[in-house]
Design a protein around this motif. Structure first.
Motif, PDB file in Angstrom:
ATOM      1  N   TRP A  67     106.448  29.835 -19.978  1.00  0.00           N
ATOM      2  CA  TRP A  67     107.645  30.017 -18.435  1.00  0.00           C
ATOM      3  C   TRP A  67     108.698  29.394 -19.092  1.00  0.00           C
ATOM      4  O   TRP A  67     110.053  29.200 -18.673  1.00  0.00           O
ATOM      5  CB  TRP A  67     107.118  29.592 -17.617  1.00  0.00           C
ATOM      6  CG  TRP A  67     107.543  29.929 -16.749  1.00  0.00           C
ATOM      7  CD1 TRP A  67     108.322  29.257 -15.725  1.00  0.00           C
ATOM      8  CD2 TRP A  67     108.231  31.623 -16.107  1.00  0.00           C
ATOM      9  NE1 TRP A  67     109.453  30.640 -15.145  1.00  0.00           N
ATOM     10  CE2 TRP A  67     108.454  31.605 -15.136  1.00  0.00           C
ATOM     11  CE3 TRP A  67     107.744  32.800 -16.044  1.00  0.00           C
ATOM     12  CZ2 TRP A  67     109.509  32.708 -14.333  1.00  0.00           C
ATOM     13  CZ3 TRP A  67     108.350  33.934 -15.600  1.00  0.00           C
ATOM     14  CH2 TRP A  67     109.048  33.860 -14.660  1.00  0.00           C
ATOM     15  N   LEU A  70     110.771  30.645 -21.783  1.00  0.00           N
ATOM     16  CA  LEU A  70     111.891  31.507 -21.466  1.00  0.00           C
ATOM     17  C   LEU A  70     112.494  30.968 -20.594  1.00  0.00           C
ATOM     18  O   LEU A  70     113.892  31.682 -20.962  1.00  0.00           O
ATOM     19  CB  LEU A  70     110.485  32.253 -20.801  1.00  0.00           C
ATOM     20  CG  LEU A  70     111.052  34.058 -20.383  1.00  0.00           C
ATOM     21  CD1 LEU A  70     111.300  34.678 -21.515  1.00  0.00           C
ATOM     22  CD2 LEU A  70     110.409  34.535 -19.587  1.00  0.00           C
ATOM     23  N   GLU A  71     112.541  30.580 -19.394  1.00  0.00           N
ATOM     24  CA  GLU A  71     113.756  29.506 -18.249  1.00  0.00           C
ATOM     25  C   GLU A  71     114.727  29.442 -19.296  1.00  0.00           C
ATOM     26  O   GLU A  71     115.762  29.166 -19.317  1.00  0.00           O
ATOM     27  CB  GLU A  71     113.027  29.089 -17.894  1.00  0.00           C
ATOM     28  CG  GLU A  71     112.315  29.558 -16.378  1.00  0.00           C
ATOM     29  CD  GLU A  71     113.188  31.361 -15.773  1.00  0.00           C
ATOM     30  OE1 GLU A  71     114.153  30.885 -14.871  1.00  0.00           O
ATOM     31  OE2 GLU A  71     112.843  32.293 -15.864  1.00  0.00           O
ATOM     32  N   SER A  74     117.206  31.028 -21.912  1.00  0.00           N
ATOM     33  CA  SER A  74     117.849  32.194 -21.303  1.00  0.00           C
ATOM     34  C   SER A  74     118.962  31.287 -20.832  1.00  0.00           C
ATOM     35  O   SER A  74     120.088  32.177 -20.058  1.00  0.00           O
ATOM     36  CB  SER A  74     117.038  32.897 -19.492  1.00  0.00           C
ATOM     37  OG  SER A  74     116.664  31.858 -18.681  1.00  0.00           O
ATOM     38  N   VAL A  82     116.753  37.267 -22.215  1.00  0.00           N
ATOM     39  CA  VAL A  82     115.155  37.858 -21.399  1.00  0.00           C
ATOM     40  C   VAL A  82     115.198  39.074 -20.401  1.00  0.00           C
ATOM     41  O   VAL A  82     116.572  38.512 -19.181  1.00  0.00           O
ATOM     42  CB  VAL A  82     115.624  36.292 -21.080  1.00  0.00           C
ATOM     43  CG1 VAL A  82     114.075  36.075 -20.322  1.00  0.00           C
ATOM     44  CG2 VAL A  82     115.258  35.556 -22.125  1.00  0.00           C
ATOM     45  N   LYS A  87     109.616  39.300 -17.511  1.00  0.00           N
ATOM     46  CA  LYS A  87     109.936  38.447 -17.060  1.00  0.00           C
ATOM     47  C   LYS A  87     108.245  38.805 -16.073  1.00  0.00           C
ATOM     48  O   LYS A  87     107.625  38.728 -15.855  1.00  0.00           O
ATOM     49  CB  LYS A  87     110.221  38.102 -16.504  1.00  0.00           C
ATOM     50  CG  LYS A  87     111.562  36.773 -16.738  1.00  0.00           C
ATOM     51  CD  LYS A  87     112.588  36.175 -15.791  1.00  0.00           C
ATOM     52  CE  LYS A  87     113.001  35.835 -16.620  1.00  0.00           C
ATOM     53  NZ  LYS A  87     113.897  34.824 -15.697  1.00  0.00           N
ATOM     54  N   TRP A  90     105.505  39.687 -18.528  1.00  0.00           N
ATOM     55  CA  TRP A  90     104.879  38.233 -18.904  1.00  0.00           C
ATOM     56  C   TRP A  90     104.126  37.561 -17.394  1.00  0.00           C
ATOM     57  O   TRP A  90     102.578  37.228 -17.864  1.00  0.00           O
ATOM     58  CB  TRP A  90     106.367  37.073 -19.243  1.00  0.00           C
ATOM     59  CG  TRP A  90     105.671  35.496 -18.881  1.00  0.00           C
ATOM     60  CD1 TRP A  90     105.636  34.287 -18.285  1.00  0.00           C
ATOM     61  CD2 TRP A  90     105.210  35.196 -20.373  1.00  0.00           C
ATOM     62  NE1 TRP A  90     104.901  33.360 -17.466  1.00  0.00           N
ATOM     63  CE2 TRP A  90     104.806  33.857 -19.361  1.00  0.00           C
ATOM     64  CE3 TRP A  90     104.806  35.487 -21.324  1.00  0.00           C
ATOM     65  CZ2 TRP A  90     104.407  32.590 -20.526  1.00  0.00           C
ATOM     66  CZ3 TRP A  90     104.815  34.455 -22.060  1.00  0.00           C
ATOM     67  CH2 TRP A  90     103.750  33.268 -22.170  1.00  0.00           C
ATOM     68  N   CYS A  91     104.229  38.322 -16.442  1.00  0.00           N
ATOM     69  CA  CYS A  91     104.289  38.034 -15.126  1.00  0.00           C
ATOM     70  C   CYS A  91     102.786  38.843 -14.814  1.00  0.00           C
ATOM     71  O   CYS A  91     101.621  37.967 -14.206  1.00  0.00           O
ATOM     72  CB  CYS A  91     104.393  38.073 -13.970  1.00  0.00           C
ATOM     73  SG  CYS A  91     105.560  36.435 -13.954  1.00  0.00           S
ATOM     74  N   VAL A 130     110.546  40.193  -9.697  1.00  0.00           N
ATOM     75  CA  VAL A 130     111.440  40.599 -10.419  1.00  0.00           C
ATOM     76  C   VAL A 130     112.186  41.335  -9.677  1.00  0.00           C
ATOM     77  O   VAL A 130     113.583  41.127  -9.983  1.00  0.00           O
ATOM     78  CB  VAL A 130     111.363  40.406 -11.704  1.00  0.00           C
ATOM     79  CG1 VAL A 130     111.897  40.853 -12.859  1.00  0.00           C
ATOM     80  CG2 VAL A 130     109.813  39.591 -12.367  1.00  0.00           C
TER      81      VAL A 130
END
Length: 176
Positions: A67, A70-71, A74, A82, A87, A90-91, A130
């Motif tokens: 995570w 990923l953040e 981005s 991204v 997202k 991913w979750c 999201v």
């Protein structure tokens, strides 16, 4: 696509000032130390014969490192794609894994069952969050309940192991 992302990331690091570069290097070293700590915790649990805790430690350690990346990617380069779909997936993927862990808790105790059931719901709400702010807000409330129950369960299990005091919700269950 990978080559473009790699080139963009390389260029972003080239364009950084010396201070930012040092900060990112320190951050990378910190994440490496975190990864090592998660690995050590998993090893300790496995040595104690607790496969469930060892697997959970390494899995959620990997979640947070992934995570972060990923953040981080981005934020460092806005041209890197991204997507919201990424997202969400991913979750949702972590919600599925957590649901699998929940099944194992059906032979552990109510505290762990509550933690993993609410964590599963939290991941799926985050996946929906999201696109929908109400879902994200609900994920915050459910996540708070999950975290609070994790604190209670950790203390209750500690009291049981160290003091012989069994608090409610910690006794063994065998639903499967």
């Amino acid at each position: 696509m990978y080559q473009q992302q790699h080139a963009a990331l390389k260029q972003a690091f080239k364009d950084m000032s010396a201070e930012r570069e040092q900060a990112f290097t320190m951050l990378g070293e910190r994440k490496e130390m975190d990864a090592q700590r998660v690995h050590e915790m998993r090893q300790m649990q496995l040595l104690k014969g607790n496969t469930f805790a060892g697997t959970a430690f390494i899995s959620y350690g990997a979640f947070w490192m992934g995570w972060f990346m990923l953040e981080f990617l981005s934020k460092i380069d806005h041209s890197l794609p991204v997507s919201l779909t990424g997202k969400t997936l991913w979750c949702a993927l972590w919600g599925i894994l957590t649901a699998g862990f929940f099944v194992v808790t059906l032979r552990k105790n109510f505290g762990l069952m509550f933690i993993f059931s609410t964590l599963t719901v939290t991941f799926f709400l985050l996946a929906g969050g999201v696109y929908n702010p109400n879902s994200q807000k609900a994920a915050g409330y459910v996540g708070f309940a999950c975290g609070s129950s994790a604190i209670y369960t950790a203390l209750a299990m500690l009291y049981q192991d160290e003091l012989g005091i069994t608090l409610p919700g910690i006794g063994p269950v065998h639903f499967i």
